[in-house]
Write a protein that holds these residues in place. Structure first.
Motif, short mmCIF file in Angstrom:
data_model
loop_
_atom_site.label_atom_id
_atom_site.label_comp_id
_atom_site.label_asym_id
_atom_site.label_seq_id
_atom_site.Cartn_x
_atom_site.Cartn_y
_atom_site.Cartn_z
N ALA A 39 0.83 -1.21 0.00
CA ALA A 39 0.00 0.00 0.00
C ALA A 39 0.86 1.25 0.00
CB ALA A 39 -0.94 -0.01 1.21
N ALA A 40 1.93 1.24 0.79
CA ALA A 40 2.83 2.40 0.85
C ALA A 40 3.49 2.64 -0.49
CB ALA A 40 3.88 2.18 1.93
N GLU A 41 3.91 1.57 -1.14
CA GLU A 41 4.54 1.71 -2.45
C GLU A 41 3.56 2.34 -3.45
OE1 GLU A 41 6.78 -1.10 -5.73
OE2 GLU A 41 6.72 -1.74 -3.65
N ALA A 42 2.31 1.88 -3.41
CA ALA A 42 1.29 2.45 -4.30
C ALA A 42 1.07 3.93 -4.01
CB ALA A 42 -0.02 1.67 -4.15
N LEU A 43 1.00 4.29 -2.72
CA LEU A 43 0.80 5.70 -2.36
C LEU A 43 1.97 6.57 -2.83
CD1 LEU A 43 -0.75 5.18 1.16
CD2 LEU A 43 -1.88 6.24 -0.81
N GLY A 44 3.17 6.03 -2.75
CA GLY A 44 4.33 6.77 -3.25
C GLY A 44 4.24 6.99 -4.75
N GLN A 45 3.74 5.99 -5.47
CA GLN A 45 3.59 6.10 -6.93
C GLN A 45 2.47 7.07 -7.31
OE1 GLN A 45 5.48 4.67 -9.41
NE2 GLN A 45 6.82 4.03 -7.74
N ILE A 46 1.39 7.04 -6.55
CA ILE A 46 0.26 7.93 -6.84
C ILE A 46 0.68 9.38 -6.63
CG2 ILE A 46 -2.04 8.64 -6.07
CD1 ILE A 46 -2.52 5.62 -5.41
N GLY A 47 1.44 9.62 -5.58
CA GLY A 47 2.02 10.94 -5.37
C GLY A 47 1.10 11.97 -4.73
N ASN A 48 0.05 11.54 -4.07
CA ASN A 48 -0.87 12.48 -3.43
C ASN A 48 -0.39 12.78 -2.01
OD1 ASN A 48 -3.01 13.77 -2.16
ND2 ASN A 48 -4.55 12.66 -3.33
N GLU A 70 -1.81 14.01 0.38
CA GLU A 70 -2.84 13.78 1.40
C GLU A 70 -2.53 12.51 2.20
OE1 GLU A 70 -5.74 15.58 2.15
OE2 GLU A 70 -4.84 17.13 0.90
N ALA A 71 -1.68 11.63 1.67
CA ALA A 71 -1.35 10.36 2.34
C ALA A 71 -0.22 10.50 3.36
CB ALA A 71 -0.96 9.33 1.29
#
Length: 131
Positions: free
Chosen positions: A25-34, A36-37
């Motif tokens: 999940a953290a890797e995905a959030l880093g890729q999304i780049g928002n 807000e996370a």
């Protein structure tokens, strides 16, 4: 940065009991780049997880002392579990990416101070005009 992607499922996954899911999940959030996370990622820098202890297995044999042929064999006990804090490398990488290359390691307090400082520096502009 992609603000159109709903980050809530990924943020929720940061609270998973499975450490692998936390890091995915953290890797995905880093890729999304928002950004807000960021707050949720700071909370997930170090998480507590339960692990089964692997024992060498206890094997015991029993035989009838009178030679009547009664014998038994038993193996192992119930697994034992231990809870440990885990430093989540993927969470740290996501924080570095979302913070513009800041790096406070796994220090939640330092990350929190940085984040609060960043938020306090954001200037609020009231779009209403006073007449």
């Amino acid at each position: 940065m992609n603000d159109e992607i709903d980050i809530s499922p990924y943020v929720k996954a940061l609270h998973s009991k499975d450490n692998e899911i936390v890091n995915i999940a953290a890797e995905a959030l880093g890729q999304i780049g928002n950004p807000e996370a960021i707050s949720a990622l700071i909370d997930a820098l170090i998480t507590r997880h339960k692990f089964a202890l692997v024992s060498q297995g206890e094997l015991s044999a029993s035989f009838s002392p009178d030679g009547s042929g009664g014998a038994g064999l038993s193996a192992g006990n119930k697994p034992k579990f231990v809870e440990e804090d885990v430093e989540n490398v993927a969470v740290r990488r996501a924080l570095i990416a979302l913070s513009g290359d800041q790096d406070f390691g796994f220090n939640k307090i330092a990350w929190g101070r940085w984040y609060e400082n960043e938020r306090s520096q954001q200037v609020y502009v009231d779009p209403r005009r006073d007449e």
